[in-house]
Design a protein around this motif. Structure first.
Motif, PDB file in Angstrom:
ATOM      1  N   MET A   1       0.856  -1.177   0.000  1.00  0.00           N
ATOM      2  CA  MET A   1       0.000   0.000   0.000  1.00  0.00           C
ATOM      3  C   MET A   1       0.895   1.231   0.000  1.00  0.00           C
ATOM      4  O   MET A   1       1.667   1.450   0.931  1.00  0.00           O
TER       5      MET A   1
ATOM      6  N   THR B   1       3.490  -1.174   3.851  1.00  0.00           N
ATOM      7  CA  THR B   1       3.296   0.223   3.457  1.00  0.00           C
ATOM      8  C   THR B   1       4.578   0.768   2.839  1.00  0.00           C
ATOM      9  O   THR B   1       5.670   0.591   3.386  1.00  0.00           O
TER      10      THR B   1
ATOM     11  N   ASP C   1      -5.912   7.990  -1.777  1.00  0.00           N
ATOM     12  CA  ASP C   1      -5.428   9.355  -1.986  1.00  0.00           C
ATOM     13  C   ASP C   1      -6.572  10.281  -2.363  1.00  0.00           C
ATOM     14  O   ASP C   1      -7.658   9.846  -2.726  1.00  0.00           O
TER      15      ASP C   1
ATOM     16  N   MET D   1      -3.555   2.239  -3.083  1.00  0.00           N
ATOM     17  CA  MET D   1      -3.331   3.389  -2.220  1.00  0.00           C
ATOM     18  C   MET D   1      -4.659   4.120  -1.990  1.00  0.00           C
ATOM     19  O   MET D   1      -5.626   3.916  -2.700  1.00  0.00           O
TER      20      MET D   1
ATOM     21  N   GLY E   1      -4.498   5.496   5.141  1.00  0.00           N
ATOM     22  CA  GLY E   1      -4.060   4.103   5.245  1.00  0.00           C
ATOM     23  C   GLY E   1      -4.098   3.594   6.673  1.00  0.00           C
ATOM     24  O   GLY E   1      -4.516   2.453   6.935  1.00  0.00           O
TER      25      GLY E   1
ATOM     26  N   ASN F   1       1.976   5.271  -0.024  1.00  0.00           N
ATOM     27  CA  ASN F   1       1.536   6.565   0.517  1.00  0.00           C
ATOM     28  C   ASN F   1       2.579   7.616   0.186  1.00  0.00           C
ATOM     29  O   ASN F   1       3.682   7.298  -0.247  1.00  0.00           O
TER      30      ASN F   1
ATOM     31  N   SER G   1      -2.471  10.478   2.438  1.00  0.00           N
ATOM     32  CA  SER G   1      -2.586   9.067   2.057  1.00  0.00           C
ATOM     33  C   SER G   1      -2.099   8.145   3.169  1.00  0.00           C
ATOM     34  O   SER G   1      -2.634   7.046   3.363  1.00  0.00           O
TER      35      SER G   1
ATOM     36  N   ALA H   1       4.479   8.324  -5.764  1.00  0.00           N
ATOM     37  CA  ALA H   1       3.621   7.216  -5.333  1.00  0.00           C
ATOM     38  C   ALA H   1       2.652   6.851  -6.450  1.00  0.00           C
ATOM     39  O   ALA H   1       2.460   5.666  -6.770  1.00  0.00           O
TER      40      ALA H   1
END
Length: 324
Positions: free
Chosen positions: A154, A180, A203, A201, A167, A156, A163, A189
């Motif tokens: 994931m 992460t 965002d 992600m 998360g 960020n 983000s 990203a």
């Protein structure tokens, strides 16, 4: 009144008069709006649109300066230490409230070094994944990521970024943890997500709407309590089974503490005029952002900061995530 006292009073008036005159004539030169993140990111998009709309009311150019690093704390510290003459202001998001919990040491005092001007916009977030991610809808997405949590990444935009915060809340809510991957900003990203080097992600719509509409990423849901008009087909996470899940990335405008009431009033007035500018409202609508014109006041921003600082402090403490 004695001659001595009278002279002192006149001298004091002579000293105060230039400052008072400067406040009344403000601004007489460009105002710098510090954005504590990299150029091209979601907050930068808001700032550049707002700077242009505020220029019309202030009668002076509003120059956006990006001072990124350390989750926005470097640029925020720049404003805390700036002259309180109204020529340096800060446009920052929810990270203003999370920094005291995320960072063990800050070079500024969040509660005492700033003068709030007002709220600006609230930006929903989207849960998106690489274009070839197996899941085709939010139900499949939640099932898949829970079953494969240890294998998924994931992305960020770095510790303290919007983000990253989304998360943290998401992992806490679904009871799963992913690898992460922090980046130095939203752009890198997103580039790696587009390049299929990371899996998914969360965002802001100001950064993801274009990619979603172009079909370059898979989009599953929004984090707001209601659907986003610019992305009407995306369900909310709340309606998708994550009851009461809501993450909105509000943005506010601050000046250094000690800025005179006259200048604060002018900045507040310019902010309200900027938020009411048709071009600004249209741009924010296209990006899914909600304009908070009715909350563009120092009191509204101050109240929200206090409640959000307490809320996110608890989330961050539970997650045990801290930055140096």
């Amino acid at each position: 009144m004695s001659a001595a006292i009278g002279a002192a009073a006149l001298a004091g008036a002579a000293v105060l008069a230039p400052a008072q005159a400067a406040d009344q004539n403000y601004p007489t030169r460009p105002v710098t709006m510090i954005v504590p993140f990299a150029a091209g990111g979601p907050t930068d998009v808001v700032a550049r649109s707002l700077a242009e709309s505020m220029r019309k009311s202030l009668g002076q150019t509003v120059v956006v300066e990006n001072v990124g690093g350390a989750g926005g704390t470097i640029g925020t510290a720049r404003v805390a230490k700036a002259s309180n003459d109204g020529y340096t202001v800060l446009l920052m998001h929810i990270g203003f409230s999370t920094a005291p919990a995320l960072y063990r040491k800050l070079s500024y005092d969040q509660a005492n070094d700033f003068q709030p001007i007002g709220l600006t916009v609230d930006v929903p977030m989207t849960m998106i994944a690489r274009e070839n991610f197996p899941a085709n809808n939010i139900k499949e997405f939640l099932t898949y990521i829970k079953a494969n949590a240890g294998k998924l990444s994931m992305a960020n935009a770095g510790i303290g970024s919007a983000s990253h915060l989304c998360g943290l809340m998401f992992m806490s809510t679904i009871g799963a943890e992913f690898q992460t991957i922090p980046y130095k900003g939203t752009a890198p990203a997103m580039n790696d997500l587009l390049g299929k080097q990371v899996d998914f992600m969360c965002d802001q719509t100001t950064n993801t709407t274009g990619q979603i509409k172009a079909g370059k990423v898979k989009a599953y849901a929004v984090t707001s309590k209601t659907r986003v008009p610019s992305l009407p087909d995306l369900p909310t996470l709340d309606e998708s089974g994550l009851k009461d899940f809501s993450v909105g990335i509000w943005h506010g405008l601050w000046a250094p503490k000690g800025t005179s009431p006259a200048i604060v009033a002018k900045l507040e007035s310019a902010l309200k005029a900027g938020l009411d500018d048709p071009a600004f409202k249209q741009r924010m609508n296209e990006l899914g952002a909600i304009v908070l014109a009715d909350k563009a006041t120092p009191a509204a921003l101050d109240t929200l900061v206090k409640s959000e600082t307490a809320k996110w402090g608890a989330v961050i403490k539970k997650a045990g995530v801290y930055a140096d």
